[in-house]
Each structure stands twice: as structure tokens, then as C-alpha cells.
Motif scaffolding. Sequence first.
Motif, PDB file in Angstrom:
ATOM      1  N   LEU A  29       0.792  -1.223   0.000  1.00  0.00           N
ATOM      2  CA  LEU A  29       0.000   0.000   0.000  1.00  0.00           C
ATOM      3  C   LEU A  29       0.825   1.274   0.000  1.00  0.00           C
ATOM      4  N   ASP A  30       2.050   1.217   0.486  1.00  0.00           N
ATOM      5  CA  ASP A  30       2.812   2.468   0.561  1.00  0.00           C
ATOM      6  C   ASP A  30       3.231   2.965  -0.824  1.00  0.00           C
ATOM      7  N   ARG A  31       2.942   2.217  -1.866  1.00  0.00           N
ATOM      8  CA  ARG A  31       3.211   2.666  -3.235  1.00  0.00           C
ATOM      9  C   ARG A  31       1.962   3.268  -3.882  1.00  0.00           C
ATOM     10  N   TYR A  32       0.870   3.278  -3.139  1.00  0.00           N
ATOM     11  CA  TYR A  32      -0.415   3.634  -3.712  1.00  0.00           C
ATOM     12  C   TYR A  32      -1.050   4.843  -3.038  1.00  0.00           C
ATOM     13  N   THR A  33      -1.752   5.638  -3.825  1.00  0.00           N
ATOM     14  CA  THR A  33      -2.757   6.531  -3.267  1.00  0.00           C
ATOM     15  C   THR A  33      -3.931   5.659  -2.863  1.00  0.00           C
ATOM     16  N   ILE A  34      -4.484   5.916  -1.700  1.00  0.00           N
ATOM     17  CA  ILE A  34      -5.625   5.138  -1.247  1.00  0.00           C
ATOM     18  C   ILE A  34      -6.808   6.064  -0.986  1.00  0.00           C
ATOM     19  N   GLY A  35      -7.974   5.518  -1.162  1.00  0.00           N
ATOM     20  CA  GLY A  35      -9.173   6.334  -0.989  1.00  0.00           C
ATOM     21  C   GLY A  35     -10.324   5.533  -0.412  1.00  0.00           C
ATOM     22  N   TRP A  36     -11.218   6.261   0.216  1.00  0.00           N
ATOM     23  CA  TRP A  36     -12.490   5.716   0.670  1.00  0.00           C
ATOM     24  C   TRP A  36     -13.614   6.379  -0.124  1.00  0.00           C
ATOM     25  N   PHE A  37     -14.528   5.576  -0.605  1.00  0.00           N
ATOM     26  CA  PHE A  37     -15.675   6.040  -1.360  1.00  0.00           C
ATOM     27  C   PHE A  37     -16.931   5.454  -0.713  1.00  0.00           C
TER      28      PHE A  37
END
Length: 122
Positions: A29-37
Amino acid sequence: QVQLVESGGGLVQPGGSLRLSCAASGLTLDRYTIGWFRQAPGKEREEVSCAGRWNGNTRYADSVKGRFTISRDNAKNTVYLQMNSLKPEDTAMYYCAAHLSAWYCGSGMNYWGKGTLVTVSS
């Protein structure tokens, strides 16, 4: 195989709190933008909050600013959404998603979870 698995949803009274978790496998995950929808019945999916790769860059929908907090624990490969002062209009299916970039958050996320249901009702 990449998986994002949400948990922590449930029934809560107005004014209450919940913490959603999103556990990732098959990616770091530290390579990714993460989001909540979230998507409420009869409504379109909307962005709730996003955090860029380095977590210092975050964004919140106006409707949740000051009440929700996004965070990540890279050691656990998990993303969280702390939700306080919940309102009935927060009722929705909540999804986490990830995009392989320093900062992108939107409908074009690379990976999506299956969601966890949050119901705010007395």
C-alpha cells in the motif's frame, strides 16, 4: 492476486463513531494513493477521503470534513477511516480503493474492495 477487504461497518446511532479498516494483500500500500468512497441507495458513488502515497497529502469531502480521518499503517498494509459524529446521511456502502501513483483519487482507481455497510440510525 490483489485483494482489498473492508471491515468495521455496522449499525450505529447518530453521533456515534466507527472505524473502518481496509486490509490489502497482493500489493504494497505504501506505493499507492488510497481512498475511501461510499454509495448510498439510489445515489451515485462519491469520494469520501483520499490519502496520497506519503500520507501527508489528504483530501476530504466537504460533508465529512472535521468528522472523518483517513490514515494508513504501512507495516500492517492497512488503511483506516475513523468516522466520528456520524449522521443518518452517512449511511452507505463504504469502499476502499487504491491507485498506483503518488496522487490520484477517483473513478479510475486500480483496485477496489467489495465494501462494508454503514448504517446510522436510531
